[in-house]
Design an enzyme around this catalytic site. Structure first.
Site, short mmCIF file in Angstrom:
data_model
loop_
_atom_site.label_atom_id
_atom_site.label_comp_id
_atom_site.label_asym_id
_atom_site.label_seq_id
_atom_site.Cartn_x
_atom_site.Cartn_y
_atom_site.Cartn_z
N SER A 120 0.81 -1.22 0.00
CA SER A 120 0.00 0.00 0.00
C SER A 120 0.84 1.27 0.00
O SER A 120 0.33 2.34 -0.28
CB SER A 120 -0.95 0.02 1.21
OG SER A 120 -0.22 0.15 2.41
N LYS A 157 0.95 4.37 7.11
CA LYS A 157 0.24 5.20 6.13
C LYS A 157 0.72 6.63 6.24
O LYS A 157 1.35 7.03 7.22
CB LYS A 157 -1.28 5.17 6.38
CG LYS A 157 -1.95 3.83 6.15
CD LYS A 157 -2.03 3.45 4.69
CE LYS A 157 -2.76 2.14 4.47
NZ LYS A 157 -1.98 0.97 4.86
#
Length: 199
Positions: A120, A157
């Site tokens: 990701s 993230k």
């Protein structure tokens, strides 16, 4: 008439109690006072730590590893930069030596390593199995890449703020951003400062 004989209850008894390192976290524990407002964060962090210790015991793979205080290792740093074209014969001398501990770890007591998983964050240069260097002393401001526990699960993230909403943004269009809701449990563990990536 009062009994002056010594009490046989309480006090220290040799061999009694838990053995050192036998707690659910794999190390000795100590009682502390925690502000009531921080109890959810501390509880979440301890639950994650317990699961990680159980994972390490079952698969012998380190998940979170504190940054050790290593002896200085000085490596030559050449003054010239590596070009993608033709090399320069004038750039064959050393500018100084460089210690990677000084370069990568600014605050050892607040630094830990964690291994990345998944794809990701490919757009940020973070690949599966890369080692992330994380500094807990840095303020997690929007725009920084952070390690956080979201509802008890660790993730890496980019922290963003859209209006009044906190967003954990992926750096890969295949993965959706995570919008933090009111009922979400979010604990930010630290800011990623460097990535160790094998080529």
């Amino acid at each position: 008439m009062p009994d002056d004989s010594p009490s046989k209850r309480g006090g220290f008894r040799a061999g009694a109690g838990r053995k050192k390192g036998s707690s659910a976290y794999g190390e000795t524990t100590r009682a502390i006072r925690v502000p009531e407002s921080l109890i959810p964060e501390v509880t979440t962090m301890l639950a994650i730590r317990k699961r990680q210790f159980e994972t390490v015991k079952s698969c012998s793979a380190d998940v979170l590893v504190p940054a050790p205080r290593l002896n200085a290792v000085k490596i030559p740093l050449f003054i010239g930069k590596v070009a993608a074209g033709f090399p320069s014969p004038a750039d064959d001398y050393i500018e100084k030596t460089l210690d990677l501990n000084d370069l990568l770890i600014k605050k050892p007591a607040a630094t830990f390593f964690v291994r990345a998983e998944g794809e990701s964050m490919l757009g940020a240069g973070i690949h599966p199995n890369d080692i992330l260097i994380v500094d807990r002393s840095l303020k997690p401001v929007p725009g920084k890449i952070v390690i956080c526990a979201l509802n008890g699960e660790l993730t890496v993230k980019r922290l963003k703020k859209l209006g009044g909403e906190i967003v954990l943004a992926a750096e890969n269009p295949v993965y959706p951003d995570i919008h933090i809701r009111e009922n979400s449990e979010l604990v930010i563990w630290g800011v990623v400062t460097n990535v160790i990536h094998a080529v």
